[in-house]
Design a protein around this motif. Structure first.
Motif, short mmCIF file in Angstrom:
data_model
loop_
_atom_site.label_atom_id
_atom_site.label_comp_id
_atom_site.label_asym_id
_atom_site.label_seq_id
_atom_site.Cartn_x
_atom_site.Cartn_y
_atom_site.Cartn_z
N ASN A 199 0.81 -1.21 0.00
CA ASN A 199 0.00 0.00 0.00
C ASN A 199 0.85 1.27 0.00
OD1 ASN A 199 -2.79 -1.07 0.17
ND2 ASN A 199 -2.01 -2.03 2.04
N PRO A 200 0.25 2.42 -0.32
CA PRO A 200 1.00 3.69 -0.35
C PRO A 200 1.72 3.97 0.97
CG PRO A 200 -1.15 3.99 -1.33
CD PRO A 200 -1.15 2.61 -0.72
N GLY A 201 2.86 4.62 0.86
CA GLY A 201 3.66 4.91 2.04
C GLY A 201 4.64 3.81 2.38
N CYS A 226 -6.09 -1.09 4.52
CA CYS A 226 -5.14 -0.05 4.12
C CYS A 226 -5.35 0.34 2.67
CB CYS A 226 -3.71 -0.54 4.33
SG CYS A 226 -3.18 -0.63 6.05
N ALA A 227 -5.58 -0.66 1.81
CA ALA A 227 -5.81 -0.37 0.39
C ALA A 227 -7.08 0.45 0.22
CB ALA A 227 -5.91 -1.67 -0.40
N TYR A 228 -8.13 0.11 0.97
CA TYR A 228 -9.40 0.85 0.89
C TYR A 228 -9.22 2.29 1.37
CZ TYR A 228 -14.06 2.42 2.20
OH TYR A 228 -15.21 3.16 2.35
N LEU A 229 -8.56 2.47 2.50
CA LEU A 229 -8.35 3.82 3.04
C LEU A 229 -7.47 4.65 2.10
CD1 LEU A 229 -7.72 2.94 6.80
CD2 LEU A 229 -9.82 3.82 5.78
N VAL A 284 -0.72 -4.45 13.74
CA VAL A 284 -0.13 -4.82 12.45
C VAL A 284 0.66 -3.68 11.83
CG1 VAL A 284 -0.66 -5.53 10.07
CG2 VAL A 284 -1.86 -6.60 12.00
N THR A 285 0.13 -2.45 11.90
CA THR A 285 0.76 -1.31 11.22
C THR A 285 1.61 -0.44 12.13
OG1 THR A 285 -1.07 0.23 11.57
CG2 THR A 285 -1.20 -1.21 9.63
N GLY A 286 1.39 -0.53 13.44
CA GLY A 286 2.12 0.32 14.37
C GLY A 286 1.54 1.71 14.51
N ASP A 328 -4.21 8.07 12.19
CA ASP A 328 -2.85 8.44 11.76
C ASP A 328 -2.57 7.94 10.36
OD1 ASP A 328 -2.32 9.77 14.10
OD2 ASP A 328 -1.28 8.10 15.05
N TYR A 329 -3.01 6.72 10.05
CA TYR A 329 -2.77 6.16 8.73
C TYR A 329 -3.45 7.01 7.66
CZ TYR A 329 -2.39 2.87 4.87
OH TYR A 329 -2.09 2.31 3.65
N ILE A 330 -4.72 7.36 7.88
CA ILE A 330 -5.44 8.19 6.92
C ILE A 330 -4.77 9.55 6.77
CG2 ILE A 330 -7.64 9.36 6.45
CD1 ILE A 330 -9.01 7.05 7.97
#
Length: 273
Positions: free
Chosen positions: A55-57, A174-177, A208-210, A215-217
């Motif tokens: 995914n991005p990032g 993550c892909a959806y967001l 899983v992402t930390g 924050d991810y969005i």
């Protein structure tokens, strides 16, 4: 150093890649190693007989072995990266006394999810490497050495944290967001879409992402805002609106928290001619 650098010059190449429908083959010949940044859209990586969603990032390190990248979803995926034969790492070790070969062992795949500032720094260095590729005194090896330095720092930081398991549901979230970062989200709505409870989603996503879903969005929104600030004359309010922030004030606050500078200052320092 000059003699060693002359041996390396011409062996390191950087490029931007836009995937829209067709897969992209990563050549296995010449012991090719790859370092790729995914900054828009999601891709499926086929490597070493396994597949995973990236995914991005994300920064992807691939040792020799070849593979394929396939765009996921309706939006095009955009990447920037470089490739080089494994011997370049041996030559860099002789020239600079730094050994990065263990990060690119044959058949080895590493995916890093570093902070936005770290990701932005790598993207800038790769873009500079790409732009300078036609120069007579190609500085590609020096850019690669800097990039590998920052990659090594993030590898050490992530290895010192608790091991993060892979989870296909979180990868799909993550892909959806990433594809819908302009929209307004609530934890309950995201959880309902993927048929899990909000409480479980919150805990699983962070494990899983930390990072939290918020924050991810925000990180994906800031990455999109960076591109608009670099490449357009849109006002700060328009950039905020196009990237999904509730207001220009909220955008300014989050941008400064993530990037360490305000959006106007960032634009002045990164505006592309």
């Amino acid at each position: 150093m000059k003699t060693e650098r002359e041996k390396i010059t011409g062996k390191v190449a950087a490029a931007a890649l836009r995937l829209a429908g067709e897969p992209y083959t990563l050549e296995p010949g010449e012991e090719n190693c790859y370092l790729l940044l995914v900054y828009e859209g999601s891709v499926q990586l086929e490597y070493g007989g396994e597949t995973m969603l990236v995914n991005p990032g994300s920064a992807v390190l691939l040792g020799p072995g070849g593979g394929r990248l396939l765009p996921q979803g309706s939006a095009a995926a955009e990447l920037v990266g470089c490739h080089f034969p494994l011997e370049v790492l041996h030559e860099l070790r002789s020239a600079a006394g730094r050994d990065y070969t263990r990060r690119f062992a044959s058949g080895q795949r590493t995916v890093l999810y570093g902070p936005v500032q770290w990701f932005s720094r790598l993207r800038t260095l790769l873009e500079m490497m790409r732009s300078a590729g036609t120069e007579q005194d190609d500085p590609g090896p020096l850019y690669l050495l800097l990039i590998l330095h920052y990659v090594e720092q993030e590898c050490i930081a992530e290895s010192s944290a608790a091991a993060r398991p892979r989870n296909e549901t979180v990868e799909q979230i993550c892909a959806y967001l990433s594809a819908n970062y302009q929209q307004k989200f609530s934890l309950t709505e995201v959880a309902a879409r993927f048929y899990i409870s909000p409480y479980y989603l919150s805990r699983l996503f962070r494990r899983v992402t930390g990072q939290s879903i918020v924050d991810y969005i925000n990180n994906r929104r800031i990455e999109a805002a960076q591109k608009l600030l670099e490449n357009t004359e849109l006002s700060i309010s328009a950039v905020a609106e196009q990237t999904g922030f509730a207001s220009a004030a909220h955008f300014r606050r989050v941008f400064r928290e993530v990037m360490g500078t305000g959006p106007l200052q960032y634009r002045k320092g990164h505006k592309k001619k």
